[in-house]
Design an enzyme around this catalytic site. Structure first.
Site, PDB file in Angstrom:
ATOM      1  N   TYR A 119      37.281 -30.512   6.971  1.00  0.00           N
ATOM      2  CA  TYR A 119      38.226 -31.069   7.940  1.00  0.00           C
ATOM      3  C   TYR A 119      38.172 -30.300   9.268  1.00  0.00           C
ATOM      4  CZ  TYR A 119      42.755 -31.874  10.192  1.00  0.00           C
ATOM      5  OH  TYR A 119      43.742 -32.143  11.114  1.00  0.00           O
ATOM      6  N   THR A 135      38.687 -36.721   7.470  1.00  0.00           N
ATOM      7  CA  THR A 135      40.067 -36.818   7.951  1.00  0.00           C
ATOM      8  C   THR A 135      40.943 -35.843   7.169  1.00  0.00           C
ATOM      9  OG1 THR A 135      40.470 -38.647   6.416  1.00  0.00           O
ATOM     10  CG2 THR A 135      39.800 -39.221   8.657  1.00  0.00           C
ATOM     11  N   TYR A 136      42.215 -35.766   7.555  1.00  0.00           N
ATOM     12  CA  TYR A 136      43.135 -34.804   6.943  1.00  0.00           C
ATOM     13  C   TYR A 136      43.209 -35.000   5.430  1.00  0.00           C
ATOM     14  CZ  TYR A 136      47.181 -31.705   6.572  1.00  0.00           C
ATOM     15  OH  TYR A 136      48.024 -30.668   6.254  1.00  0.00           O
ATOM     16  N   MET A 137      43.097 -33.884   4.695  1.00  0.00           N
ATOM     17  CA  MET A 137      42.928 -33.961   3.246  1.00  0.00           C
ATOM     18  C   MET A 137      44.237 -33.885   2.459  1.00  0.00           C
ATOM     19  SD  MET A 137      42.456 -30.940   4.630  1.00  0.00           S
ATOM     20  CE  MET A 137      43.384 -29.442   4.508  1.00  0.00           C
ATOM     21  N   ARG A 138      45.365 -33.829   3.146  1.00  0.00           N
ATOM     22  CA  ARG A 138      46.652 -33.830   2.439  1.00  0.00           C
ATOM     23  C   ARG A 138      47.377 -35.140   2.756  1.00  0.00           C
ATOM     24  NH1 ARG A 138      47.470 -29.052   0.024  1.00  0.00           N
ATOM     25  NH2 ARG A 138      46.368 -27.224   0.843  1.00  0.00           N
TER      26      ARG A 138
END
Length: 230
Positions: A119, A135-138
């Site tokens: 990321y 993209t954002y992993m959370r």
């Protein structure tokens, strides 16, 4: 009656009672079944019969096997049914962790550390690319932007053929309450950047996790799999 006569009479009664008790005990003993040799032999008969039956069954089975081995068989028809399998949804944080564990043997912590690196773009200098790779992993969203679905279609058309792409994007909705649908699912920032093109510039485990995300994202926009079952 004198004392001696009374003693003699009582002694006679005791002897009579003992005799009655002895005879009663003998009758009870005579009434019990005896464990003689005939009884032992009778219990052994079923064992002998079972052995005979076993040998007979084995003999018949060998005859049937021999008969089948000598036969000639012909397949007249194969009934084939087609089933359809839809692709899995794009990755959320939890599904990425599960798949990384199953396919790559990574722990939850390892998965999140490597995803963070992808990321943030903590990789080598990839020609023609700057910044992060995913993209954002959370996230718990299953949403894919129109930019992503359009890019996926272009890659599918080029790599696999137009028969494998969709006329309109496939949309996924999260069933989780309060899911952040405004966010996106985990996907490559640039689907045109294939795993093979970054392999020389990232660690092996970074390459494997990126490949996992790239393939899943692409699969979400491919035609359903048709499986022939016989």
């Amino acid at each position: 009656m004198g004392y001696a006569d009374k003693l003699k009479k009582n002694s006679s009664k005791i002897q009579t009672s003992e005799k009655v008790l002895d005879e009663s005990t003998k009758k009870k003993q005579l009434g019990r079944p005896k464990k003689d040799q005939n009884l032992v032999r009778s219990t052994a008969i079923p064992v002998a019969l079972n052995q005979v039956e076993k040998e007979w069954i084995e003999e018949q089975a060998l005859k049937i096997e021999d008969s089948l081995n000598q036969g000639i068989y012909k397949l007249d028809d194969i009934e084939e049914k087609e089933s359809i399998r839809n692709p899995a949804a794009p990755f959320t944080t939890s599904t990425l962790q599960q798949e990384a564990s199953r396919k790559l043997g990574l722990s939850v912590k390892q998965t999140m550390i490597i995803a963070q690196q992808l990321y943030e773009g903590n990789v080598g200098n990839i020609p023609g690319h700057t910044g992060g790779l995913i993209t954002y992993m959370r996230t718990d969203s299953l949403n894919l932007s129109t930019v992503a679905t359009s890019a996926a279609k272009d890659v599918i058309d080029e790599e696999y053929g137009k028969e494998y792409s969709l006329k309109s994007p496939r949309v996924y909705k999260s069933k989780a309450k309060g899911a952040q649908e405004a966010h996106e699912a985990i996907r490559p920032v640039n689907l045109a950047l294939k795993p093979s093109e970054i392999k020389s510039y990232v660690d092996n485990i970074q390459y494997k996790l990126y490949s996992l995300i790239w393939k899943r994202t692409l699969a979400t926009q491919m035609a359903v799999a048709k499986i022939a079952n016989t």
